[in-house]
Structure formats: structure tokens, C-alpha cells
Design a protein around this motif. Structure first.
Motif, mmCIF file in Angstrom:
data_model
loop_
_atom_site.group_PDB
_atom_site.id
_atom_site.type_symbol
_atom_site.label_atom_id
_atom_site.label_comp_id
_atom_site.label_asym_id
_atom_site.label_seq_id
_atom_site.Cartn_x
_atom_site.Cartn_y
_atom_site.Cartn_z
ATOM 1 N N LEU A 80 -8.778 16.152 -8.441
ATOM 2 C CA LEU A 80 -7.372 15.763 -8.550
ATOM 3 C C LEU A 80 -6.576 16.136 -7.298
ATOM 4 O O LEU A 80 -6.510 17.300 -6.901
ATOM 5 N N GLY A 81 -5.994 15.103 -6.665
ATOM 6 C CA GLY A 81 -5.127 15.316 -5.516
ATOM 7 C C GLY A 81 -5.838 15.610 -4.222
ATOM 8 O O GLY A 81 -5.182 15.798 -3.186
ATOM 9 N N LYS A 82 -7.156 15.651 -4.213
ATOM 10 C CA LYS A 82 -7.917 15.966 -3.003
ATOM 11 C C LYS A 82 -8.385 14.684 -2.305
ATOM 12 O O LYS A 82 -8.442 13.621 -2.899
ATOM 13 N N LYS A 83 -8.709 14.814 -1.028
ATOM 14 C CA LYS A 83 -9.253 13.716 -0.219
ATOM 15 C C LYS A 83 -8.353 12.479 -0.237
ATOM 16 O O LYS A 83 -8.823 11.346 -0.272
ATOM 17 N N GLN A 84 -7.056 12.694 -0.226
ATOM 18 C CA GLN A 84 -6.115 11.587 -0.314
ATOM 19 C C GLN A 84 -5.929 10.901 1.047
ATOM 20 O O GLN A 84 -5.682 11.572 2.047
ATOM 21 N N VAL A 85 -6.046 9.588 1.069
ATOM 22 C CA VAL A 85 -5.777 8.844 2.300
ATOM 23 C C VAL A 85 -4.352 8.315 2.320
ATOM 24 O O VAL A 85 -3.917 7.735 3.314
ATOM 25 N N ILE A 86 -3.630 8.496 1.217
ATOM 26 C CA ILE A 86 -2.208 8.146 1.158
ATOM 27 C C ILE A 86 -1.431 9.384 0.713
ATOM 28 O O ILE A 86 -1.976 10.254 0.028
ATOM 29 N N GLY A 87 -0.185 9.450 1.118
ATOM 30 C CA GLY A 87 0.616 10.590 0.739
ATOM 31 C C GLY A 87 0.961 10.580 -0.744
ATOM 32 O O GLY A 87 0.963 9.531 -1.396
ATOM 33 N N LEU A 88 1.263 11.765 -1.285
ATOM 34 C CA LEU A 88 1.619 11.892 -2.694
ATOM 35 C C LEU A 88 3.128 12.029 -2.888
ATOM 36 O O LEU A 88 3.593 12.195 -4.017
ATOM 37 N N GLU A 89 3.880 11.901 -1.794
ATOM 38 C CA GLU A 89 5.330 12.111 -1.886
ATOM 39 C C GLU A 89 6.006 11.101 -2.805
ATOM 40 O O GLU A 89 7.032 11.402 -3.429
ATOM 41 N N LEU A 115 0.582 -8.607 11.067
ATOM 42 C CA LEU A 115 0.362 -9.700 12.010
ATOM 43 C C LEU A 115 1.393 -9.714 13.133
ATOM 44 O O LEU A 115 1.280 -10.504 14.067
ATOM 45 N N ASP A 116 2.378 -8.852 13.045
ATOM 46 C CA ASP A 116 3.459 -8.815 14.025
ATOM 47 C C ASP A 116 3.104 -7.834 15.138
ATOM 48 O O ASP A 116 3.024 -6.622 14.917
ATOM 49 N N ASP A 117 2.883 -8.360 16.344
ATOM 50 C CA ASP A 117 2.521 -7.499 17.470
ATOM 51 C C ASP A 117 3.650 -6.552 17.862
ATOM 52 O O ASP A 117 3.418 -5.510 18.483
ATOM 53 N N ASP A 118 4.875 -6.936 17.533
ATOM 54 C CA ASP A 118 6.032 -6.118 17.905
ATOM 55 C C ASP A 118 6.515 -5.258 16.750
ATOM 56 O O ASP A 118 7.685 -4.877 16.686
ATOM 57 N N ILE A 119 5.626 -4.951 15.840
ATOM 58 C CA ILE A 119 6.003 -4.211 14.641
ATOM 59 C C ILE A 119 6.590 -2.853 14.997
ATOM 60 O O ILE A 119 6.107 -2.155 15.886
ATOM 61 N N ASP A 120 7.650 -2.504 14.309
ATOM 62 C CA ASP A 120 8.274 -1.196 14.465
ATOM 63 C C ASP A 120 7.522 -0.186 13.598
ATOM 64 O O ASP A 120 7.274 -0.428 12.420
ATOM 65 N N ASP A 121 7.138 0.938 14.182
ATOM 66 C CA ASP A 121 6.346 1.933 13.454
ATOM 67 C C ASP A 121 7.040 2.393 12.181
ATOM 68 O O ASP A 121 6.406 2.560 11.135
ATOM 69 N N GLU A 122 8.334 2.578 12.270
ATOM 70 C CA GLU A 122 9.071 3.048 11.103
ATOM 71 C C GLU A 122 9.062 2.018 9.981
ATOM 72 O O GLU A 122 8.880 2.361 8.809
ATOM 73 N N ALA A 123 9.207 0.729 10.358
ATOM 74 C CA ALA A 123 9.182 -0.342 9.358
ATOM 75 C C ALA A 123 7.799 -0.460 8.722
ATOM 76 O O ALA A 123 7.668 -0.662 7.507
ATOM 77 N N TYR A 124 6.774 -0.329 9.542
ATOM 78 C CA TYR A 124 5.404 -0.403 9.013
ATOM 79 C C TYR A 124 5.134 0.739 8.037
ATOM 80 O O TYR A 124 4.599 0.544 6.947
ATOM 81 N N GLU A 126 7.194 2.484 6.295
ATOM 82 C CA GLU A 126 7.971 2.338 5.078
ATOM 83 C C GLU A 126 7.346 1.307 4.146
ATOM 84 O O GLU A 126 7.243 1.510 2.933
ATOM 85 N N ALA A 127 6.906 0.171 4.720
ATOM 86 C CA ALA A 127 6.281 -0.871 3.896
ATOM 87 C C ALA A 127 4.982 -0.372 3.274
ATOM 88 O O ALA A 127 4.697 -0.624 2.108
ATOM 89 N N MET A 128 4.193 0.370 4.047
ATOM 90 C CA MET A 128 2.943 0.911 3.518
ATOM 91 C C MET A 128 3.211 1.941 2.430
ATOM 92 O O MET A 128 2.531 1.973 1.390
ATOM 93 N N ALA A 129 4.211 2.768 2.636
ATOM 94 C CA ALA A 129 4.553 3.773 1.630
ATOM 95 C C ALA A 129 4.998 3.107 0.336
ATOM 96 O O ALA A 129 4.641 3.547 -0.763
ATOM 97 N N GLU A 130 5.787 2.018 0.456
ATOM 98 C CA GLU A 130 6.224 1.298 -0.746
ATOM 99 C C GLU A 130 5.040 0.660 -1.443
ATOM 100 O O GLU A 130 4.925 0.691 -2.673
ATOM 101 N N TRP A 131 4.128 0.083 -0.675
ATOM 102 C CA TRP A 131 2.960 -0.592 -1.238
ATOM 103 C C TRP A 131 2.070 0.382 -2.005
ATOM 104 O O TRP A 131 1.461 0.028 -3.013
ATOM 105 N N CYS A 132 2.003 1.630 -1.521
ATOM 106 C CA CYS A 132 1.097 2.612 -2.112
ATOM 107 C C CYS A 132 1.781 3.548 -3.095
ATOM 108 O O CYS A 132 1.114 4.417 -3.679
ATOM 109 N N GLN A 133 3.073 3.414 -3.304
ATOM 110 C CA GLN A 133 3.749 4.340 -4.211
ATOM 111 C C GLN A 133 3.253 4.141 -5.645
ATOM 112 O O GLN A 133 2.883 3.049 -6.056
#
Length: 455
Positions: A80-89, A115-124, A126-133
Motif C-alpha cells: 500500500l502506497g509503495k512504488k508509486q509512479v504518480i503522486g498521492l497528493e 503532441l505540442d512541441d511548445d508545451i508549458d511544463d506547468e500546464a503539462y 497540471e493536466a497529468m495530475a488531473e488525469w491521475c487524480q
């Protein structure tokens, strides 16, 4: 509520280990069918309070009454909670994932961002965090593929597979963790194919045929047939069912029925595969060849007459490639049949013909044809012809090599590199021999050979 299932799981884990004593099932060498000690209720509640979430009941029962991870599908279950590749926040936030039948807006945004070469790190991020929440990482499959448990939202309790690299996901069929886990034990005990566990419908042949007959939705019926691909074998009545669906099924059902039959009972599929090879439909012929390649018992030479007849007239690029490869792997000498394709208008067909012809022990007797391939206007054909001419040391090649060296002044397309490899095979013993044997007008060849001999 889960008391009887817990007892079954404990007993089936012993049976699974006995059924796979050498740990041949995918991932079993890692977990070796061993579980970690269960969590106490206090430890479980501490995790839940720390993260502001109540875990699904079936998973809680597994952790506290069976084991805190260990043996399980793929490389096993994480503690439980170990070896996580995504945050638990954000594990307490509602999961945004939806079933395959509904649009996943978060995944759609992630795909666009990736697919966006000019992707902003912060936007990426945030989207990943939302996808994995709302997800808990409970297992690893292989690079980039993870097993998750949805702990919040509409699909709370479901196991879902995530492809983190491509931001894709797959909902498993079972309602909760324990059903998913018990299915893995059942399939391990029964000797089912395990490499893609959970991605196909569960159940044996009888259950899948029943699902097929009772469901009206074509996609579900397709899944029922596809589920048979995991079975170790089928009974004659199941083969009869598959033959019937091949002959009468709608849309894509016949293709899948024939694939399942070919994998499970190749002899029974034999006459149907022959029918595809005689079809006027290029897609049907290609299917037949694919099934031969994938499922024909090793060492057999069936269908050689059909394939030999097909090769000279096959216009479909992919089918030609596969047909010629099947003949080569069966030990048939197809070189005389391949030579006419050296001039085929389809570039990929020309390349495949030259490539396979180069594997023939008789290729030196067809030198004029290979020279024409070296003179092809397409560099990829020239390159393939140079590869194909390995160990052919006919002096008549010197002039064409000279022409190619003059034409390719740089090594951009690796033509010069392969000419050097071919010239090294001539094994000149001295600079004097190069001067004596190579025509003076072949200045580039002479220069390259002198460098080779002088090394």
C-alpha cells in the motif's frame, strides 16, 4: 461480505503456485506467489486519514485479510502506497477517468499537450495530475504501463490499466479488485495465456459462447470471441462454433473467428485458410498469410503450392512481402519468381524482392538482375541491392560500384559504406594486385581498395 471470497483466494493462491512450480507465468519469477503480511486495521486507517480517502472495500479486505501486496498479475501487487509512479497528493480528488464508451476529456487534453512541441511544463504537469487524480498505483506491468485502482469518483473500486507514455487507459471487466485478482488466480490455475491478463473477457469457452449468443451488441460479441484467444485449447464443439461464425458472422466477426480457430485448432482452420488464399479480396489473402505466419505449427510446409502460385501475381504490397517471406522460411527457392519484381512499379515490392533474393545461394547466377537493381533510381533499392550482394565477388561489379561512388559523393545514404564492405570481400592481397586487376578508369574503386589494402 467478502468472507467466502477471501477463503477462495487463499486456497487458489496455493493452487496457482502448484500449477506453476517453475514460475513460468508472466511476472511470477518476481513475486513467486508469495504475499506480504497483511496490514492491521490501524495501519490501513492511518494511510486513509493521512491522504483523506477511504479505500474501496474489496481492496481493503485484500490488504488486511490476505496480504499487503506480493503475488498478483504481471509483476505483482505493490504494498500500500509503495512504488508509486504518480503522486498521492490528489488521491482524494474525484477520478476523471470514464469507461471506454464515454469520452475522457482529461485524456484528450493530455494527448493534445503531448503532441505540442511548445508545451508549458506547468500546464503539462497540471493536466497529468488531473488525469491521475483519484488513482492508486497498485502494480507495474512493464515500461510505462501501470496497474491502477480507482479509489474515488464514478468508477470507484475498478482496476484500470494506464499507459503513461501515450496517456491511454483500459478499464478491466471485473467490478472490483478481489474479482479481478481471483480471475488471475483462476486463469493461472487453468493455464491460460497470461501476458495480457485482464485485457480480454474472462471465462472459459462455454461462458464466452454464452455471452456471444445472449448479447446483441456487436462489440461485446467481438470481445467474447477475442476472449477465446487466451484459452490453452478448445473442444470440438467450440471449433464448430467458430467455423459457423466464420461462415455466417457479421462485419469483422468472421476474421476474428478464423484467427481464434487457427490459433486453437490449426488443422480445422486449414481449409478455411486455403479459401482465403484463393480469394479475390487482397485483405482476405493477407489474413490467410498472417494466420499461416503466426499459427502454423513449426516446421510444416503447408500452403506452399498456393503461395508459389500467388507470388507472381500478388499486387498488394504487404501480402507480397509476407508471401515471399513465408516461402523463404519454408526453404523454397523463390529467386526466379522474385527477379521480375526487381522492376516492379511499387518501391516497397522492389525492395522486398531484392532483399529476399539476396538470401539465395544461387544469387551469383543472376548478377545482371542485381546490377539493374544497383542502377535503380531509388537509393533504397540501391542500398538493398548492395546488402543482397554479400559474398558475391564478380569483377563485373567494379564498374557499377565506380558509377555509384561517382554519383554518391558523400555517405549520406550509406551507399559508400556498403560499397566498402563489398570491396573488402574481394580480399586483394596487395596494392600491386589492385593496380593490376582494377581498370584504371575505376579511379574511385581503386582509391577505396588502396585504403582497404593499406590498412
Amino acid at each position: 461480505m467478502y468472507g467466502e471470497q477471501v477463503l477462495r483466494v487463499r486456497e487458489k493462491l496455493k493452487q496457482a503456485a502448484a500449477a506453476d512450480p517453475n514460475c513460468q507465468v508472466f511476472g511470477a519469477r518476481i513475486h513467486q506467489y508469495r504475499l506480504y503480511e497483511p496490514l492491521s486495521q490501524a495501519e490501513l486507517m492511518q494511510f486513509e486519514q493521512q491522504h483523506g480517502v477511504k479505500l474501496p472495500d474489496a481492496y481493503r479486505v485484500f490488504l488486511t485479510e490476505i496480504g499487503n501486496g506480493g503475488a498478483g498479475p504481471y509483476y505483482g501487487i505493490h504494498p500500500l502506497g509503495k512504488k508509486q509512479v504518480i503522486g498521492l497528493e490528489r488521491i482524494h480528488e474525484p477520478s476523471v477517468l470514464r469507461s471506454a464508451a464515454r469520452e475522457d476529456q482529461a485524456a484528450g487534453r493530455m494527448t493534445k499537450l503531448c503532441l505540442d512541441d511548445d508545451i508549458d511544463d506547468e500546464a503539462y504537469d497540471e493536466a497529468m495530475a488531473e488525469w491521475c487524480q483519484g488513482l492508486l498505483n497498485i502494480g507495474e506491468q512493464w515500461c510505462g504501463y501501470e496497474t491502477m485502482l480507482i479509489v474515488t469518483g464514478e468508477y470507484r473500486g475498478k482496476v484500470v490499466y494506464l499507459d503513461l507514455d501515450q496517456t491511454r487507459f483500459f478499464f478491466t471487466y471485473e467490478e472490483h479488485f478481489l474479482d479481478w485478482y481471483e480471475r488471475w488466480l483462476d486463469e493461472t490455475i487453468a493455464g491460460y495465456e497470461s501476458a495480457w491478463f485482464g485485457r480480454r473477457r474472462g471465462g472459459d469457452a462455454q461462458a464466452l459462447m454464452k455471452l456471444y449468443h445472449t448479447e446483441r451488441e456487436e462489440y461485446t460479441r467481438f470481445e467474447a470471441l477475442e476472449g477465446m484467444l487466451k484459452l490453452p485449447s478448445i473442444a470440438p464443439e467450440t471449433a464448430d462454433f467458430l467455423v459457423n461464425q466464420y461462415k455466417r458472422g457479421p462485419a469483422n466477426i468472421p476474421r476474428l473467428a478464423l484467427q481464434v480457430l487457427a490459433k486453437m485448432d490449426f488443422d480445422r482452420a486449414d481449409p478455411l485458410i486455403r479459401r482465403t488464399l484463393h480469394s479475390q479480396d487482397p485483405a482476405a489473402r493477407l489474413l490467410g498469410m498472417q494466420l499461416i505466419k503466426r499459427y502454423m505449427p513449426q516446421g510444416e510446409r503447408r500452403f506452399m503450392d498456393e503461395l508459389l502460385a500467388l507470388l507472381p501475381q500478388e499486387l498488394n504490397e504487404e501480402a507480397f512481402r509476407l508471401c515471399s517471406k513465408l516461402l523463404y522460411e519454408a526453404g523454397v527457392e523463390p529467386l526466379p519468381l522474385l527477379i521480375p519484381f526487381f522492376k516492379h512499379p511499387n518501391l516497397e515490392v522492389r525492395i522486398q524482392a531484392v532483399y529476399l533474393a539476396g538470401k539465395s545461394a544461387d544469387k551469383a547466377n543472376y548478377l545482371p538482375d542485381f546490377i539493374r537493381a544497383l542502377e535503380d533510381e531509388e537509393v533504397r533499392v540501391q542500398y538493398t541491392a548492395l546488402q543482397a550482394l554479400g559474398e558475391v565477388t564478380d569483377p563485373g561489379l567494379m564498374e557499377i560500384y565506380e558509377q555509384l561512388l561517382r554519383k554518391h559523393k558523400t555517405n549520406k545514404d550509406y551507399i559508400r559504406s556498403y560499397i566498402k564492405v563489398r570491396l573488402e570481400e574481394f580480399a586483394f592481397a596487395s596494392l600491386e594486385e589492385v593496380e593490376r586487376e582494377i581498370p584504371t578508369e575505376c579511379t574511385h574503386v581503386r582509391g577505396m581498395l588502396k585504403k582497404i589494402v593499406g590498412l
